[in-house]
Design a protein around this motif. Structure first.
Motif, mmCIF file in Angstrom:
data_model
loop_
_atom_site.group_PDB
_atom_site.id
_atom_site.type_symbol
_atom_site.label_atom_id
_atom_site.label_comp_id
_atom_site.label_asym_id
_atom_site.label_seq_id
_atom_site.Cartn_x
_atom_site.Cartn_y
_atom_site.Cartn_z
ATOM 1 N N VAL A 180 0.801 -1.192 -0.022
ATOM 2 C CA VAL A 180 -0.027 0.199 0.056
ATOM 3 C C VAL A 180 1.023 1.247 -0.074
ATOM 4 O O VAL A 180 1.894 1.268 0.847
ATOM 5 C CB VAL A 180 -1.011 0.067 1.125
ATOM 6 C CG1 VAL A 180 -1.634 1.381 1.520
ATOM 7 C CG2 VAL A 180 -1.673 -1.326 1.421
ATOM 8 N N ALA A 181 0.614 2.285 -0.875
ATOM 9 C CA ALA A 181 1.110 3.363 -0.816
ATOM 10 C C ALA A 181 0.614 4.601 -1.189
ATOM 11 O O ALA A 181 -0.621 4.520 -1.350
ATOM 12 C CB ALA A 181 2.430 3.088 -1.979
ATOM 13 N N HIS A 182 0.942 5.960 -0.791
ATOM 14 C CA HIS A 182 0.392 6.869 -0.971
ATOM 15 C C HIS A 182 1.383 7.989 -1.545
ATOM 16 O O HIS A 182 2.372 8.123 -0.878
ATOM 17 C CB HIS A 182 -0.133 7.593 0.351
ATOM 18 C CG HIS A 182 -0.711 8.931 0.250
ATOM 19 N ND1 HIS A 182 -0.058 9.839 0.946
ATOM 20 C CD2 HIS A 182 -1.782 9.557 0.016
ATOM 21 C CE1 HIS A 182 -0.682 11.007 0.757
ATOM 22 N NE2 HIS A 182 -1.673 10.829 0.077
ATOM 23 N N ARG A 183 0.890 9.010 -2.439
ATOM 24 C CA ARG A 183 2.127 9.855 -2.752
ATOM 25 C C ARG A 183 1.091 11.311 -2.740
ATOM 26 O O ARG A 183 0.017 11.486 -3.317
ATOM 27 C CB ARG A 183 2.425 9.761 -4.313
ATOM 28 C CG ARG A 183 3.358 10.933 -4.612
ATOM 29 C CD ARG A 183 4.051 10.597 -5.933
ATOM 30 N NE ARG A 183 4.998 11.629 -6.111
ATOM 31 C CZ ARG A 183 6.355 11.686 -5.537
ATOM 32 N NH1 ARG A 183 7.035 10.787 -4.703
ATOM 33 N NH2 ARG A 183 7.176 12.587 -6.167
ATOM 34 N N ILE A 184 1.611 12.108 -1.989
ATOM 35 C CA ILE A 184 1.080 13.658 -2.040
ATOM 36 C C ILE A 184 1.821 14.401 -3.139
ATOM 37 O O ILE A 184 3.228 14.395 -3.242
ATOM 38 C CB ILE A 184 1.206 14.294 -0.532
ATOM 39 C CG1 ILE A 184 0.244 15.397 -0.466
ATOM 40 C CG2 ILE A 184 2.713 14.611 -0.358
ATOM 41 C CD1 ILE A 184 -1.119 15.156 -0.349
ATOM 42 N N SER A 185 0.866 14.941 -4.023
ATOM 43 C CA SER A 185 1.521 15.403 -5.235
ATOM 44 C C SER A 185 1.178 16.830 -5.650
ATOM 45 O O SER A 185 0.003 16.874 -6.089
ATOM 46 C CB SER A 185 1.516 14.474 -6.262
ATOM 47 O OG SER A 185 1.936 14.770 -7.666
ATOM 48 N N THR A 186 1.871 17.942 -5.556
ATOM 49 C CA THR A 186 1.340 19.164 -6.106
ATOM 50 C C THR A 186 1.455 19.072 -7.389
ATOM 51 O O THR A 186 2.528 18.804 -7.950
ATOM 52 C CB THR A 186 2.235 20.252 -5.346
ATOM 53 O OG1 THR A 186 2.119 20.131 -3.877
ATOM 54 C CG2 THR A 186 1.737 21.307 -5.684
ATOM 55 N N TYR A 187 0.431 19.723 -8.379
ATOM 56 C CA TYR A 187 0.670 19.647 -9.662
ATOM 57 C C TYR A 187 0.473 21.033 -10.173
ATOM 58 O O TYR A 187 -0.208 21.851 -9.701
ATOM 59 C CB TYR A 187 -0.545 18.553 -10.150
ATOM 60 C CG TYR A 187 -1.778 19.061 -10.082
ATOM 61 C CD1 TYR A 187 -2.621 19.796 -10.949
ATOM 62 C CD2 TYR A 187 -2.520 18.869 -8.988
ATOM 63 C CE1 TYR A 187 -3.717 20.305 -10.695
ATOM 64 C CE2 TYR A 187 -3.652 19.118 -8.496
ATOM 65 C CZ TYR A 187 -4.454 19.824 -9.777
ATOM 66 O OH TYR A 187 -5.719 20.322 -9.361
ATOM 67 N N ASN A 188 1.031 21.104 -11.472
ATOM 68 C CA ASN A 188 0.618 22.205 -12.208
ATOM 69 C C ASN A 188 0.121 21.756 -13.589
ATOM 70 O O ASN A 188 0.426 20.748 -14.105
ATOM 71 C CB ASN A 188 2.050 23.095 -12.529
ATOM 72 C CG ASN A 188 2.614 23.500 -11.419
ATOM 73 O OD1 ASN A 188 2.238 24.081 -10.451
ATOM 74 N ND2 ASN A 188 4.292 23.430 -11.437
#
Length: 177
Positions: A121-129
């Protein structure tokens, strides 16, 4: 009186031990290395690349599903309520926007990301443009929360939940490192 002094000495000794334990726990930083960090990051970047396309090109609609599990959900908080879409619906909506001429070019990239993992199980917080129809100006910025699972074919996205930056909800500096 002698018993009282023995008890008091015992209590003080125990309290000193507890204080020392608390101090050592606080001063010892907890380090954690995500076991599959690069593979999780690649899975997310591949998902971004799958939905992006240049002017004059056509999106690779058939490729989008390769980066998600078939039951994946995409949850959008553009408004006050969650708009929940299954992956096939998302791809259909995306096709309509492109074929109806609303989108001639779409590019989404990660500005910042961080992974967490436990087992499969994984999670990625990702700010996107997001760039829409031109790379000259930013159309949108926000934060994606990717949930991924490790399958026999590698890491796949099981859901994405996102919210969009706006005047009353700026992306915090913490997510722009």
């Amino acid at each position: 009186m002698k018993n009282l002094l023995v008890i008091l000495a015992f209590v003080l000794a125990m309290s000193a031990c507890q204080t020392a334990d608390k101090k050592s726990a606080i001063s010892t930083p907890i380090t954690y290395t995500v076991p599959d960090d690069s593979a999780i990051t690649k899975a997310v970047h591949d998902a971004y690349a799958a939905i992006s396309f240049k002017k004059g090109e056509k999106p690779r609609f058939d490729e989008i599903g390769n980066y998600f599990i078939p039951q994946a959900q995409l949850i959008n908080f553009r408004t006050d309520t969650a708009d929940i879409t299954a992956l096939p619906q998302f791809i259909d909506l995306y096709k309509h926007f492109v074929t109806d001429g609303h989108i001639e070019m779409f590019y989404e990239e990660e500005a910042f990301g961080r992974n967490e993992q436990f087992g499969k199980v994984a999670h990625r917080i990702s700010t996107y443009n997001t760039y829409l129809n031109t790379r000259d100006s930013l159309a949108e910025r926000g934060v994606n929360s990717f949930q991924l699972i490790k399958t026999p074919k590698g890491w796949k996205v099981s859901s994405i939940i996102w919210d969009v930056e706006r005047k009353d909800l700026p992306v915090p500096a913490y997510y722009l490192k």
